[in-house]
Design an enzyme around this catalytic site. Sequence first.
Site, PDB file in Angstrom:
ATOM      1  N   ASP A 177       0.886  -1.246   0.268  1.00  0.00           N
ATOM      2  CA  ASP A 177      -0.038  -0.062  -0.086  1.00  0.00           C
ATOM      3  C   ASP A 177       0.987   1.300   0.049  1.00  0.00           C
ATOM      4  O   ASP A 177       0.739   1.892  -1.001  1.00  0.00           O
ATOM      5  CB  ASP A 177      -0.892   0.021   1.287  1.00  0.00           C
ATOM      6  CG  ASP A 177      -0.420  -0.325   2.464  1.00  0.00           C
ATOM      7  OD1 ASP A 177       0.806  -0.642   2.365  1.00  0.00           O
ATOM      8  OD2 ASP A 177      -1.034  -0.464   3.281  1.00  0.00           O
ATOM      9  N   GLU A 217      -7.821   4.029   7.792  1.00  0.00           N
ATOM     10  CA  GLU A 217      -7.694   4.451   6.466  1.00  0.00           C
ATOM     11  C   GLU A 217      -8.730   4.784   5.654  1.00  0.00           C
ATOM     12  O   GLU A 217      -9.025   5.621   4.718  1.00  0.00           O
ATOM     13  CB  GLU A 217      -7.201   3.229   5.603  1.00  0.00           C
ATOM     14  CG  GLU A 217      -5.674   3.013   5.695  1.00  0.00           C
ATOM     15  CD  GLU A 217      -5.375   2.430   7.245  1.00  0.00           C
ATOM     16  OE1 GLU A 217      -4.122   2.169   7.731  1.00  0.00           O
ATOM     17  OE2 GLU A 217      -6.336   1.919   8.025  1.00  0.00           O
ATOM     18  N   THR A 277       2.206   8.750   5.731  1.00  0.00           N
ATOM     19  CA  THR A 277       1.207   7.697   5.830  1.00  0.00           C
ATOM     20  C   THR A 277       0.657   7.369   7.105  1.00  0.00           C
ATOM     21  O   THR A 277      -0.420   6.695   7.514  1.00  0.00           O
ATOM     22  CB  THR A 277       1.904   6.187   5.175  1.00  0.00           C
ATOM     23  OG1 THR A 277       0.838   5.144   4.981  1.00  0.00           O
ATOM     24  CG2 THR A 277       2.772   5.599   6.327  1.00  0.00           C
TER      25      THR A 277
END
Length: 937
Positions: free
Chosen positions: A294, A406, A492
């Site tokens: 990812d 997420e 992230t």
Amino acid sequence: MSEAGGGRGCGCRVPQRAPWSLVAATAALCLVLATSVCTARAAPMSREEKQKLGNQVLEMFDHAYGNYMEHAYPADELMPLTCRGRVRGQEPSRGDVDDALGKFSLTLIDSLDTLVVLNKTKEFEDAVRKVLRDVNLDNDVVVSVFETNIRVLGGLLGGHSLAIMLKEKGEYMQWYNDELLQMAKQLGYKLLPAFNTTSGLPYPRINLKFGIRKPEARTGTETDTCTACAGTLILEFAALSRFTGATIFEEYARKALDFLWEKRQRSSNLVGVTINIHTGDWVRKDSGVGAGIDSYYEYLLKAYVLLGDDSFLERFNTHYDAIMRYISQPPLLLDVHIHKPMLNARTWMDSLLAFFPGLQVLKGDIRPAIETHEMLYQVIKKHNFLPEAFTTDFRVHWAQHPLRPEFAESTYFLYKATGDPYYLEVGKTLIENLNKYARVPCGFAAMKDVRTGSHEDRMDSFFLAEMFKYLYLLFADKEDIIFDIEDYIFTTEAHLLPLWLSTTNRNISKKNTTSEYTELDDSNFDWTCPNTQILFPNDPLYAQSIREPLKNVVDKSCPRGIIRVEESFRSGANPPLRARDFMATNPEHLEILKKMGVSLIHLKDGRVQLVQHAIQAASSIDAEDGLRFMQEMIELSSQQQKEQQLPPRAVQIISHPFFGRVVLTAGPAQFGLDLSKHKETRGFVASSKPYNGCSELTNPEAVMGKIALIQRGQCMFAEKARNIQNAGAIGGIVIDDNEGSSSDTAPLFQMAGDGKDTDDIKIPMLFLFSKEGSIILDAIREHEEVEVLLSDKARDRAAILKDPEMENEDQPSSENDSQNQSAEQLLPLSQTVDLVDQETPENPLESHSEPSSPADMEEAAGFAPSEQKSSSTESLETPSLDGECTELDNQLQEQSETEEDSNPNVSWGKKVQPIDSILADWNEDIEAFEMMEKDEL
């Protein structure tokens, strides 16, 4: 993700070869256009309601952060069920999950810049002082390089970025003199030895005190790492270099990215999940956008935004083109094989891919972002949270939910890009679910099983670092934030790095190696920062128009909206066969099917598929009748399946010394007391004699008023229920006789009746696999009297302890907390139901791990895939008759009652496929997959 990401959803266009010095300014310009063009939407949420929800997020953060500081600090994380800190080595090991813990007050560092975003500047200043005073980075502990980079190094850099911002404003942090940056630099040097490989890819783990390979380091022998682990370093390492002027960090991170790019599969432009850090060989060759890969894709695009190096953009666009060509099957994102990208590598998706719609906003590709996000939202509405993994027909594959952020991240960026108030309502749902299902007195607890509502004693640091940050920003107006967040990019882990780093200390020896490996198609750059009119063609309801066709994709995954037409009876001809009238044992009906071009396919496991090929029909009219028959069959079976589908149940051990900590997910029965409509059943357990419960019990006094334990096998489930009920039992638990079977390796199923009227069965009946059942049996051997609770969902432990019967019991000791780990991770209910309680062969599978090949097949998800058949004319193919779409229980019940258990071909989907047959099928797929992997293109 960066706030610039929201702007790139709609706005200006960056030149293909934009000078690096213009990137930050261009990103800011995109944001201006995004705000002015994209936010015109009808019926926006009122300012008052947004403020109310924003304040609710602040209260939730205070609840989580306050309990961490009160009960856990300086430990790395809070254990919210037991109200204490999780210290590495003092709690039972959780394997790789614990590699994030380094005895460096992880949650505090990860939360630093969240405090500023939430306007808690006083708390931020206090937190920074605590970090500088208490945190030690020189601990003898082995940690994940990846997790330490994104959480600790990123947290320190994010804290430093906002500390210097606050200092410039003149009110807070006036004493600050780059102390967090110096800690970050110290940590950066501690991580550098991990890069001592010939490839430049870092070792996955490092000892903070002793580094790599030394005897006392206890690391350095690893050969493999995940792609995301090696490719998610550039933002933090480059920022550290730009902040400090020490170029070595950015150089090492670039070298790792260069190597990954070189090792991509050249024909598909995809990368695998796991790579050998010494040879560069792909160890796992499946490819997707979820776990293991990812953030590699995320950091390629964000490195372009932050650093202004267009080689990163070229690489990302090349990968993105491959993703949209092979992996994206809107609204699904399915893993494929890098050498055979047209072949799906698995039939389920993991929750980490929920970040991808947000990345697509940064890319500017809004349509697929909206589609995937809507699919994920419907899965959440069905299960309250996004399960760790779910199947392509949206059933639970792995039932945990560790409070991952997420989906909230993508929701925020889609709202920024579209201005659609729908996404505010999505955020409101997330808030409500967290408070309703995850909130506990000492914080928020991860979900062990989204189906039963059981908790895990876990609150990861990313929950505070990301979830509350994105939720607050979703509801905040610009004036609600004390700084301009559009000047920062999100890592992230949602840490903030300033965009002005693109013009600072850029004395890095860069080599644009992209063009050496591939001929790049200039068309890949058409969507760098796209024209607003392309994305939103003057339609303020653009996002809604994309979502509309998908709004029932989860709850109605099978065709239901059948077009009803007036039946025209042809003179002299019989009316066409209707699905509701079909009898499988009627030769005339089978002949009609043949005439309509419908054929029956008997699968190896005894199930049957109906497949129609219009070209094989006797006439065009018969072909139309066949098509209508197939549609009716799908609708009829879907309705029956919906009527019979039951959620899993919970078996909770509540007696001393467990006190509700052990929760086992159980399969329900289609007969007996429905635990979802009645109060739970509570009682002590006792084994029945005979243990199989297939005849009158010889020990009725032992089971009288208790919950009887029965072994599976030799007779019908309903017969067992009647026998224990006649003996006075108040409930029953059937334990699988297949030794070693576990819900880790086999899908749960519903216990069906025996084809007779089961209204006489009044007690609740639940099913446990052998591994889960052995937990109860072991408890009986050790503690003699074991009391359990049978219910639709796990009962809150606090309520159990308040029960008068528990008041005089000893409080649970800390050593028993490990029992919580015994509550098993369970797979979803299979729509296959076991009509006859038959014996099954031994299951050699003992543990559940993420498959690296198609061995994780559709059988594990509860359905069988239809074989694709080509024809010159249109054809319609149905799923298997025991799957989500077509379960012919009522039509075929009479036949099932009269046939023997041993004949697998006559039950039409009523039997559970024998495990040896499943394994044989899996082995065939594995062998084919391994042969394919050897075909190196």
